[in-house]
Design a protein around this motif. Structure first.
Motif, PDB file in Angstrom:
ATOM      1  N   ALA A   1      63.438  68.741  68.103  1.00  0.00           N
ATOM      2  CA  ALA A   1      62.842  67.886  67.084  1.00  0.00           C
ATOM      3  C   ALA A   1      63.546  68.057  65.743  1.00  0.00           C
ATOM      4  O   ALA A   1      63.788  67.082  65.020  1.00  0.00           O
ATOM      5  CB  ALA A   1      61.346  68.216  66.936  1.00  0.00           C
ATOM      6  N   ALA A   2      63.899  69.303  65.397  1.00  0.00           N
ATOM      7  CA  ALA A   2      64.567  69.557  64.120  1.00  0.00           C
ATOM      8  C   ALA A   2      65.929  68.861  64.065  1.00  0.00           C
ATOM      9  O   ALA A   2      66.325  68.337  63.015  1.00  0.00           O
ATOM     10  CB  ALA A   2      64.722  71.062  63.905  1.00  0.00           C
ATOM     11  N   ARG A   3      66.643  68.850  65.186  1.00  0.00           N
ATOM     12  CA  ARG A   3      67.949  68.171  65.207  1.00  0.00           C
ATOM     13  C   ARG A   3      67.786  66.689  64.917  1.00  0.00           C
ATOM     14  O   ARG A   3      68.538  66.099  64.135  1.00  0.00           O
ATOM     15  CB  ARG A   3      68.631  68.382  66.566  1.00  0.00           C
ATOM     16  N   TRP A   4      66.814  66.031  65.555  1.00  0.00           N
ATOM     17  CA  TRP A   4      66.627  64.595  65.358  1.00  0.00           C
ATOM     18  C   TRP A   4      66.139  64.288  63.943  1.00  0.00           C
ATOM     19  O   TRP A   4      66.561  63.316  63.333  1.00  0.00           O
ATOM     20  CB  TRP A   4      65.631  64.070  66.396  1.00  0.00           C
ATOM     21  N   LEU A   5      65.261  65.144  63.430  1.00  0.00           N
ATOM     22  CA  LEU A   5      64.716  64.916  62.095  1.00  0.00           C
ATOM     23  C   LEU A   5      65.685  65.337  60.997  1.00  0.00           C
ATOM     24  O   LEU A   5      65.478  65.000  59.823  1.00  0.00           O
ATOM     25  CB  LEU A   5      63.401  65.681  61.932  1.00  0.00           C
ATOM     26  N   GLY A   6      66.717  66.091  61.362  1.00  0.00           N
ATOM     27  CA  GLY A   6      67.727  66.485  60.394  1.00  0.00           C
ATOM     28  C   GLY A   6      67.251  67.527  59.411  1.00  0.00           C
ATOM     29  O   GLY A   6      67.552  67.461  58.215  1.00  0.00           O
ATOM     30  N   CYS A   7      66.495  68.523  59.900  1.00  0.00           N
ATOM     31  CA  CYS A   7      65.986  69.546  58.991  1.00  0.00           C
ATOM     32  C   CYS A   7      66.132  70.921  59.624  1.00  0.00           C
ATOM     33  O   CYS A   7      66.420  71.055  60.824  1.00  0.00           O
ATOM     34  CB  CYS A   7      64.530  69.271  58.607  1.00  0.00           C
ATOM     35  N   ASP A   8      65.931  71.942  58.825  1.00  0.00           N
ATOM     36  CA  ASP A   8      66.051  73.322  59.277  1.00  0.00           C
ATOM     37  C   ASP A   8      64.906  73.667  60.231  1.00  0.00           C
ATOM     38  O   ASP A   8      63.733  73.450  59.899  1.00  0.00           O
ATOM     39  CB  ASP A   8      66.012  74.258  58.068  1.00  0.00           C
ATOM     40  N   PRO A   9      65.199  74.224  61.423  1.00  0.00           N
ATOM     41  CA  PRO A   9      64.132  74.497  62.401  1.00  0.00           C
ATOM     42  C   PRO A   9      63.069  75.466  61.892  1.00  0.00           C
ATOM     43  O   PRO A   9      61.878  75.273  62.154  1.00  0.00           O
ATOM     44  CB  PRO A   9      64.886  75.086  63.599  1.00  0.00           C
ATOM     45  N   THR A  10      63.492  76.492  61.155  1.00  0.00           N
ATOM     46  CA  THR A  10      62.525  77.477  60.664  1.00  0.00           C
ATOM     47  C   THR A  10      61.574  76.853  59.648  1.00  0.00           C
ATOM     48  O   THR A  10      60.351  77.048  59.703  1.00  0.00           O
ATOM     49  CB  THR A  10      63.255  78.675  60.042  1.00  0.00           C
ATOM     50  N   THR A  11      62.143  76.089  58.723  1.00  0.00           N
ATOM     51  CA  THR A  11      61.318  75.412  57.722  1.00  0.00           C
ATOM     52  C   THR A  11      60.376  74.411  58.380  1.00  0.00           C
ATOM     53  O   THR A  11      59.199  74.302  58.015  1.00  0.00           O
ATOM     54  CB  THR A  11      62.210  74.685  56.698  1.00  0.00           C
ATOM     55  N   LEU A  12      60.893  73.686  59.366  1.00  0.00           N
ATOM     56  CA  LEU A  12      60.071  72.702  60.072  1.00  0.00           C
ATOM     57  C   LEU A  12      58.909  73.383  60.789  1.00  0.00           C
ATOM     58  O   LEU A  12      57.773  72.905  60.747  1.00  0.00           O
ATOM     59  CB  LEU A  12      60.924  71.926  61.071  1.00  0.00           C
ATOM     60  N   ALA A  13      59.188  74.512  61.453  1.00  0.00           N
ATOM     61  CA  ALA A  13      58.136  75.206  62.190  1.00  0.00           C
ATOM     62  C   ALA A  13      57.009  75.647  61.261  1.00  0.00           C
ATOM     63  O   ALA A  13      55.817  75.482  61.571  1.00  0.00           O
ATOM     64  CB  ALA A  13      58.716  76.416  62.919  1.00  0.00           C
ATOM     65  N   THR A  14      57.361  76.204  60.113  1.00  0.00           N
ATOM     66  CA  THR A  14      56.331  76.615  59.168  1.00  0.00           C
ATOM     67  C   THR A  14      55.516  75.417  58.694  1.00  0.00           C
ATOM     68  O   THR A  14      54.282  75.484  58.581  1.00  0.00           O
ATOM     69  CB  THR A  14      56.973  77.326  57.960  1.00  0.00           C
ATOM     70  N   SER A  15      56.196  74.287  58.419  1.00  0.00           N
ATOM     71  CA  SER A  15      55.479  73.084  57.990  1.00  0.00           C
ATOM     72  C   SER A  15      54.505  72.605  59.052  1.00  0.00           C
ATOM     73  O   SER A  15      53.380  72.192  58.746  1.00  0.00           O
ATOM     74  CB  SER A  15      56.483  71.974  57.661  1.00  0.00           C
ATOM     75  N   VAL A  16      54.925  72.652  60.305  1.00  0.00           N
ATOM     76  CA  VAL A  16      54.056  72.215  61.397  1.00  0.00           C
ATOM     77  C   VAL A  16      52.814  73.093  61.481  1.00  0.00           C
ATOM     78  O   VAL A  16      51.680  72.595  61.581  1.00  0.00           O
ATOM     79  CB  VAL A  16      54.821  72.237  62.733  1.00  0.00           C
ATOM     80  N   HIS A  17      52.996  74.404  61.431  1.00  0.00           N
ATOM     81  CA  HIS A  17      51.844  75.298  61.549  1.00  0.00           C
ATOM     82  C   HIS A  17      50.923  75.183  60.338  1.00  0.00           C
ATOM     83  O   HIS A  17      49.704  75.295  60.472  1.00  0.00           O
ATOM     84  CB  HIS A  17      52.326  76.737  61.738  1.00  0.00           C
ATOM     85  N   ARG A  18      51.489  74.937  59.176  1.00  0.00           N
ATOM     86  CA  ARG A  18      50.634  74.731  58.000  1.00  0.00           C
ATOM     87  C   ARG A  18      49.904  73.389  58.083  1.00  0.00           C
ATOM     88  O   ARG A  18      48.749  73.284  57.648  1.00  0.00           O
ATOM     89  CB  ARG A  18      51.481  74.817  56.729  1.00  0.00           C
ATOM     90  N   ALA A  19      50.557  72.372  58.640  1.00  0.00           N
ATOM     91  CA  ALA A  19      49.892  71.077  58.803  1.00  0.00           C
ATOM     92  C   ALA A  19      48.685  71.202  59.729  1.00  0.00           C
ATOM     93  O   ALA A  19      47.608  70.645  59.463  1.00  0.00           O
ATOM     94  CB  ALA A  19      50.884  70.043  59.350  1.00  0.00           C
ATOM     95  N   VAL A  20      48.848  71.944  60.812  1.00  0.00           N
ATOM     96  CA  VAL A  20      47.739  72.164  61.738  1.00  0.00           C
ATOM     97  C   VAL A  20      46.583  72.872  61.027  1.00  0.00           C
ATOM     98  O   VAL A  20      45.408  72.545  61.237  1.00  0.00           O
ATOM     99  CB  VAL A  20      48.228  72.974  62.953  1.00  0.00           C
TER     100      VAL A  20
END
Length: 774
Positions: free
Chosen positions: A262-281
């Motif tokens: 997902a991070a590759r398609w969205l063009g963002c850093d995987p670690t940053t994306l993961a934290t954002s996802v868990h905070r969104a939840v």
């Protein structure tokens, strides 16, 4: 040419072309995310797909509506909410006011099926829609967000009136049921997980949908009441599309591999994306909790249940007491903490902790984000020291005293250094000390907590990688810890931390190792005299075996034999060596010890004896947890293995031991080709290699021997292969300690080095083991 085709064929061709155009739009979106800011990608995809599908439905409906103007074609579900994802189902309802329009239904739906689109549909009259809404909550909520795409507005308005009437009559019950569904998810999953179901999981998109349905029933807008949750839902929509692109299907599971895709398609850093996802939840989950408890975003996050907390300025003593009560409060404390975090309180007053909220763990054996792991560790610490503990030795370590407040704080802070880029134990100690002193903890207490954080990995590392019969190992632990109370705290934190990490991280065997290490170190602290080990063994075993026989056996073994084997293990050796061994004969003795099996094996020592035993155990689905080896002056090898069933855990069944003994004899006689049999078993029971896990070898001198640590991806026969590689390098193995976490093995071998010593091992061993994966 087209004009010569029958009309129905021309219509079919046009319908297929319309559906292909929609698929072309989807293919374009799969190739390139349609927005520069990843957070808006989900909304952009939904708008494009919804508009495109609306055009498809209108085109396919044109002929049917010419024949039946009473029909209404209504978008339902995510399509109705204008929230289509790349691999979403297309949910439709066709509403009619006359007879069932069979031919017209086929005209609309068949081209969608022929185009391999995932389609859900219902055909109802207005009265039938009202009846379905009364009977099924899911039908009501699905139709509540219905949207007319084509056809009769009057038919849809008649249907909407019936649905509104049902919602008025049943709204309280339906809203209660929707709230209960969120509460049931929280009860089933009390701790946030690294692996998520982006659609149906706790705090996921369905939780946001429930809030919208509740708001629609009760007359409020969740976008106004919970704007942070609305933004979080948009983020999850973006990520869900990224996971769909990665998987190529309607896959909604967020885990290590799908996150990278997902991070590759969205063009963002995987670690940053993961934290954002868990905070969104967290934000959606918090909004669901607010609705259940009639709160609103923006309400005062300090609810007073645990006492006052600072609003501005310095911490007062009663503030510190409130913080300690909140941390110890379990689920209510976590709920209050989430509100404090969401309101920005932790960022202002405890930024060290705020940094790790929702942070994904890098280690594959962790199942929770960093902050959730800390909360669960506190809970596990309370469990193991309660009257209902399944680790009675842990409760005994408190010596009748209540659980210390500072130990709870150490549990709450022990991984606070994760993500800093340095050693998380030492960095965490600095952060813990700084935080506690800033909020007013006495310097000596803050220092004690920091010391626990710094040393929290000491006991598990020693217990699983070092020979606990070696007195120098115990002395090193005592010297490092320096205080018996600190040792007790470290033992308790070790158990709680392991239990909070994930399945398989704590076991009866690891409990045995940590308990033995703790009690031996405490004995040194307490000045308990160490009796001469040989005299102790003679006194213990003489009544059953005779003092002369025990003395003769001990004197024939290695010089440190009595230090490396427990009296019970030596007794098993005496039993299998009762009669002289014939050349080629193998004897075994097995018994259940706690929740594992102990197997003693004796034979005339031959090169690679451990290699043979380890291979036969692997061949029969037995995992080795610990191995200790000795050889007598008459070249009799006596090895002790602690093992468990590789498939179901626990002790090994008697029938399996029968087969193991037979296979050992067959290998020694040449009837069984062990290497070929192991290769065949690996093909049958292949284990995926842990991602990015290359074999790593560390060699260190320890007294008169070397300690070799091998980290590698787990697979069948790995111990056999490592033992063979060590043997080929000229090493004699004295002790093998096995520790497996999430498919990664960290094995420690205490060896007498062959020619070349540590340098030869470091140069050759990793390559030899890695070749076994080819």
């Amino acid at each position: 040419m087209t004009a010569d085709l029958p009309a129905n064929r021309r219509d079919a061709n046009r319908a297929a072309a319309v559906v292909r155009e929609y698929e072309s739009v989807r293919e374009g979106l799969r190739a390139v995310a349609p927005a520069s800011d990843w957070r808006s990608v989900g909304t952009a995809v939904a708008e494009i797909l919804t508009e495109s599908m609306d055009e498809v439905i209108r085109a396919l409906s044109a002929g049917a509506l010419a024949n039946r103007p009473d029909l209404a074609v209504v978008a339902m579900g995510g399509y109705g909410r204008r929230e289509l994802a790349l691999e979403s189902d297309i949910d439709l309802m066709i509403v009619h006011q006359g007879s069932v329009p069979s031919d017209e239904i086929a005209t609309i739906l068949y081209p969608l099926w022929d185009g391999n689109l995932k389609l859900g549909h219902a055909v109802r009259s207005p009265a039938g829609a009202g009846r379905a809404a009364r009977e099924h909550t899911a039908s009501l909520t699905g139709m509540m967000t219905g949207r007319l795409v084509a056809g009769s507005r009057s038919t849809w308005e008649a249907t909407s009136k019936r649905l509104a009437a049902v919602a008025r009559r049943t709204g309280r019950r339906v809203a209660g049921r929707l709230r209960a569904e969120n509460e049931e998810l929280v009860a089933a999953h009390p701790y946030h997980s690294l692996d998520l179901d982006l659609k149906e999981g706790r705090g996921a998109l369905r939780a946001w949908h429930r809030l919208r349905w509740i708001g629609q029933i009760e007359g409020w807008d969740p976008h106004d009441r919970e704007p942070a949750a609305a933004a979080a839902a948009a983020e999850l929509m973006a990520v869900r599309n990224g996971v769909h692109v990665w998987s190529g299907r309607a896959h909604d599971s967020w885990h290590r591999e799908s996150a990278l895709g997902a991070a590759r398609w969205l063009g963002c850093d995987p670690t940053t994306l993961a934290t954002s996802v868990h905070r969104a939840v967290r934000k959606i989950d918090l909004a669901a909790s607010n609705v259940a408890n009639t709160r609103m975003e923006g309400d005062d996050p300090i609810d007073g249940r645990f006492g006052p907390l600072p609003v501005d300025g310095a911490w007062a003593p009663d503030h510190r007491a409130s913080l300690a009560r909140l941390i110890a409060a379990g689920t209510p404390g976590r709920e209050s903490w989430d509100r404090l975090w969401h309101a920005g309180w932790t960022r202002r007053h405890l930024p060290e902790f705020d940094r790790i909220v929702g942070m994904a763990e890098s280690s594959p054996f962790h199942v929770h984000p960093v902050d959730t792991h800390l909360w669960r560790t506190v809970d596990e610490l309370k469990r193991i020291t309660s009257t209902h503990t399944d680790e009675e030795w842990c409760r005994a370590l408190l010596e009748g005293e209540p659980l210390p407040e500072d130990l709870l704080l150490a549990a709450f802070f022990h991984d606070i250094g994760k993500g800093t880029g340095g050693d998380h134990s030492s960095e965490g100690a600095k952060l813990a000390r700084s935080a506690l002193e800033r909020i007013g903890w006495e310097p000596h207490r803050a220092g004690e907590v920091a010391r626990v954080v710094e040393l929290h990995l000491l006991l598990p590392r020693v217990a699983t990688r070092r020979d606990l019969r070696d007195a120098s190992v115990i002395d090193d632990v005592v010297s490092t810890v320096g205080d018996p109370r600190l040792l007790r705290w470290l033992a308790l934190l070790t158990v709680a931390d392991s239990r909070a990490t994930g399945p398989g991280m704590w076991s009866a065997w690891k409990s045995t190792l940590v308990r033995a290490l703790t009690h031996r170190a405490l004995a040194v602290f307490e000045g308990t005299a160490r009796p001469a080990r040989r005299s102790q063994v003679l006194a213990r075993l003489a009544p059953a075996h005779g003092v002369d026989r025990v003395a003769e056996h001990v004197d024939r073994m290695d010089a440190d034999y009595v230090d490396r084997f427990h009296s019970d293990e030596i007794a098993a050796h005496l039993r299998i060596l009762g009669e002289g061994l014939e050349p080629g004969e193998i004897r075994t003795h097995t018994e259940i010890v706690g929740r594992v099996s102990r197997c003693s094996v004796a034979a005339h020592d031959e090169p690679g004896f451990l290699v043979t035993v380890a291979g036969v155990l692997a061949l029969n689905g037995v995992d080795v947890l610990d191995a200790r080896l000795a050889t007598s002056s008459s070249r009799i090898a006596v090895d002790t293995f602690y093992v468990e069933d590789a498939f179901v855990g626990g002790p090994v069944a008697d029938e399996k031991w029968f087969q193991i003994r037979a296979d050992l004899d067959r290998v020694r006689s040449g009837e069984l080709e062990l290497e070929a049999a192991l290769a065949a078993r690996r093909l049958t029971y292949a284990r995926s290699r842990a991602p990015d896990q290359r074999t790593a070898v560390e060699v260190a001198e320890h007294g008169d021997h070397l300690v070799v640590e091998v980290k590698a991806s787990d697979r069948i026969g790995l111990l056999h292969d490592i033992a063979k590689a060590l043997f080929d390098t000229g090493c004699n193995i004295r002790v093998a300690k096995i520790d497996t976490k999430a498919g990664v093995v960290t094995d420690a071998f205490h060896v007498d080095a062959g020619t070349g010593g540590a340098q030869v091992l470091r140069a050759h061993l990793a390559d030899q083991i890695d070749e076994c994966y080819a």
